[in-house]
Design a protein around this motif. Structure first.
Motif, PDB file in Angstrom:
ATOM      1  N   LEU A 177       0.831  -1.206   0.000  1.00 58.41           N
ATOM      2  CA  LEU A 177       0.000   0.000   0.000  1.00 58.41           C
ATOM      3  C   LEU A 177       0.864   1.255   0.000  1.00 58.41           C
ATOM      4  O   LEU A 177       0.556   2.238  -0.681  1.00 58.41           O
ATOM      5  N   ARG A 181      -0.240   3.674  -2.925  1.00 56.75           N
ATOM      6  CA  ARG A 181      -1.457   4.411  -2.561  1.00 56.75           C
ATOM      7  C   ARG A 181      -1.492   5.832  -3.123  1.00 56.75           C
ATOM      8  O   ARG A 181      -2.538   6.284  -3.616  1.00 56.75           O
ATOM      9  N   THR A 185      -4.323   6.996  -5.856  1.00 58.50           N
ATOM     10  CA  THR A 185      -5.177   8.136  -5.529  1.00 58.50           C
ATOM     11  C   THR A 185      -5.106   9.199  -6.615  1.00 58.50           C
ATOM     12  O   THR A 185      -6.123   9.724  -7.077  1.00 58.50           O
ATOM     13  N   TYR A 209      -5.211   6.798   3.722  1.00 54.18           N
ATOM     14  CA  TYR A 209      -4.293   7.777   3.141  1.00 54.18           C
ATOM     15  C   TYR A 209      -5.125   8.932   2.594  1.00 54.18           C
ATOM     16  O   TYR A 209      -6.149   8.715   1.936  1.00 54.18           O
ATOM     17  N   LEU A 287     -11.688  -1.631  -0.570  1.00 55.43           N
ATOM     18  CA  LEU A 287     -10.957  -0.396  -0.833  1.00 55.43           C
ATOM     19  C   LEU A 287     -11.965   0.699  -1.120  1.00 55.43           C
ATOM     20  O   LEU A 287     -12.936   0.472  -1.844  1.00 55.43           O
TER      21      LEU A 287
END
Length: 571
Positions: A177, A181, A185, A209, A287
């Motif tokens: 992750l 991440r 994102t 996050y 998620l």
């Protein structure tokens, strides 16, 4: 082509298309004017103010030169022409453009024309042609923008999938992750994400996050709702776009939907993409990607890419769970092994004292004055005490070389000298059976990194086995060789040999052969187990080649001593 067609067929010298590429600006992307104007950025606010002053000509807007603002004219191409001296003359500062809106009424661009060839403002017929072109321009521009947007989404989400798959090489879910991440994102145009992984026994672990924030919202408040949805959505392979305008989702009661909306409002989230994680039939978590607003909406491409990422991260969760289970088993086995070694060590030391007392008393007996029967009894007791002593010594040695807590500090050892010492010690046992023990070794020292006492025990056990399991008068060949990288010592005998079945358990503690001829020889079943542990402690390898009734060759390969790695020779 559109720009050229409008200019040619509608009777104008110049035309251009300006597109809205970002929130605050329009950018000139095609123009039938002199070079240098393509790429010009026009503030959206200034253009909207200009439209508010324009005359409405149906699909077009007309701004006469006396109303044109200096700000917009600064971004415009002003033709070098002189207006006609007529009532409907076209002035070089006049503006005529068609706003191009999408189905939601959002301005996406402008089609503009300038410098009519007849020098006059367009009449009804010319305006009708312009109106047709405005409709065509709107259709083509929206299609081009949609196609461009779709291609960009495919590229970005493809990058996100590749980033996640590269990150899967990390050894733990946390590192997976951490490696992906921020990129995920950004690729999805989100402001943050959180992931919950289902562990075991109903437990779960959560990580989050958010761009530019270290705070973790209280996601546990809604766990009961989202965990239930995750299981259903993994079964259905469904990704949910949830927001105020998309609150009606499969398996989500209205009351739970309201709870989620209140929670999202409280933490400043306007829209989420809820993605189940899993591997095979099992749901392993979920998620959630977040956005502040519900626009732009999560596209089909993004939802499909997110589901792919959910599958990849599901495998990462499965791998992390498997690794955690393996570590737990390994820790458990280490504790058991440590306890076993501690018990063996304690037992060996506890047995030494009474054995010493028994042996000392046997030695004090005046055997010569005993009768034949008593002498046989004393001899049997002495042999039993000797076997017990051998077992105890082997147990203590095994506990020592198998203790994971015992520090191993290697030194430079001359294996040739150790081998010669062992050969000298075993000479009497071999001579007693008229065996010919031949040792072939280089004249120069053969250096390895290790512990001299352990290597001596390893070679002594191998020599003892070769002598014990070889017949009277047999030949035993011992050969020591070395290359730049490794040292190899091999014991070859012509003894009773070892069956394939026995070879599988040869290095297991207390293993005794199924061969009756081998069982007839005394032994503890610990000798080769000790050899195996010592070899492994020295980063070496042991190999056995044997055939029943034809002899055995046992070879040990050890790394050669490397002065550079060892910091130079030591004693």
């Amino acid at each position: 082509m559109l720009v050229e067609s409008v200019a040619t067929l509608a009777g104008f010298e110049q035309s251009a298309i300006t597109l809205r590429r970002c929130r605050d600006y329009l950018i000139l992307v095609a123009a039938g004017v002199e070079e240098g104007f393509v790429g010009t950025r026009v503030p959206l606010e200034a253009m909207e103010e200009e439209m508010s002053r324009a005359d409405d000509w149906g699909a077009w807007r007309y701004v006469p030169h006396e109303r044109a603002s200096a700000e917009v004219l600064a971004y415009s191409h002003i033709p070098d022409t002189v207006p006609l001296d007529v009532e409907d003359a076209w002035h070089p500062l006049d503006m005529l453009f068609a706003p191009l809106h999408d189905d939601d009424g959002v301005l996406r661009g402008l089609l503009s024309v300038d410098s009519p060839r007849n020098g006059r403002k367009p009449g009804p017929e010319q305006l009708a042609v312009l109106t047709q072109y405005a409709g065509v321009a709107r259709t083509l521009v929206l299609l081009a923008l949609e196609r461009e947007s779709l291609a960009e989404q495919v590229r970005i989400t493809g990058e996100a999938r590749q980033i996640v798959r590269r990150a899967l090489g990390e050894p733990s879910l946390e590192l997976v992750l951490e490696a992906c991440r921020a990129a995920v994102t950004e690729c999805f145009g989100a402001i943050g994400m959180w992931l919950t992984a289902f562990v075991e026994d109903g437990e779960h672990a959560m990580t989050s996050y958010a761009v530019g924030s270290d705070e973790t919202p209280p996601f546990s408040e809604i766990d009961d709702v989202v965990i239930r949805l995750a299981h259903r959505y993994w079964t259905d392979q469904y990704v949910a776009h949830f927001s105020h305008s998309h609150a009606d989702q499969p398996g989500l009661p209205a009351a739970d939907a309201e709870r989620l909306l209140v929670f999202l409002d409280r933490i400043g989230i306007g829209s989420v993409l809820f993605v189940p994680l899993g591997a095979g039939p099992e749901c392993l978590g979920f998620l959630v990607l977040t956005r502040i607003r519900d626009t732009p909406e999560w596209t089909t491409v993004e939802r499909e890419a997110a589901l792919d990422i959910g599958r990849d991260l599901g495998r990462a969760v499965a791998n992390a769970r498997q690794l955690a289970q393996e570590r737990a088993v390994a820790d458990h086995l280490r504790r058991i092994d440590g306890y076993r070694m501690e018990m063996v060590n304690t037992l060996g030391h506890e047995l030494r004292t009474p054995l010493f007392s028994m042996t000392a008393n046997l030695e004090l007996l005046d055997v010569d004055n005993l009768g034949p029967e008593d002498q046989r009894s004393v001899a049997a007791a002495s042999r039993g005490a000797e076997r017990m002593r051998a077992v105890i010594e082997d147990l203590l040695t095994m506990a020592q070389v198998a203790d994971p807590q015992r520090e191993f500090v290697p030194e430079m050892v001359d294996l040739r000298q150790v081998l010669l010492d062992v050969a000298e010690e075993c000479h009497h046992a071999a001579a007693a059976k008229s065996q010919d023990c031949r040792v072939e070794a280089p004249e120069e020292p053969i250096l390895v990194a290790g512990r001299s006492d352990e290597l001596h025990r390893m070679l002594a056990n191998l020599a003892s086995n070769a002598i014990k399991y070889s017949p009277e008068g047999a030949a035993i060949d011992v050969r020591l060789t070395a290359t730049d990288d490794v040292v190899r010592v091999a014991f070859a005998d012509s003894g009773i040999g070892i069956s394939e079945r026995d070879q599988r358990d040869l290095f297991r503690e207390f293993f005794r052969s199924t061969n009756p001829h081998a069982l007839a020889r005394p032994g503890t079943g610990m000798g080769l187990a000790i050899v195996d542990r010592i070899v492994r402690r020295h980063s070496g390898q042991i190999d056995v080649a044997s055939q029943l009734g034809q002899g055995t060759t046992v070879s040990v390969t050890l790394p050669a001593f490397d002065a550079a790695l060892s910091g130079g020779p030591s004693s």
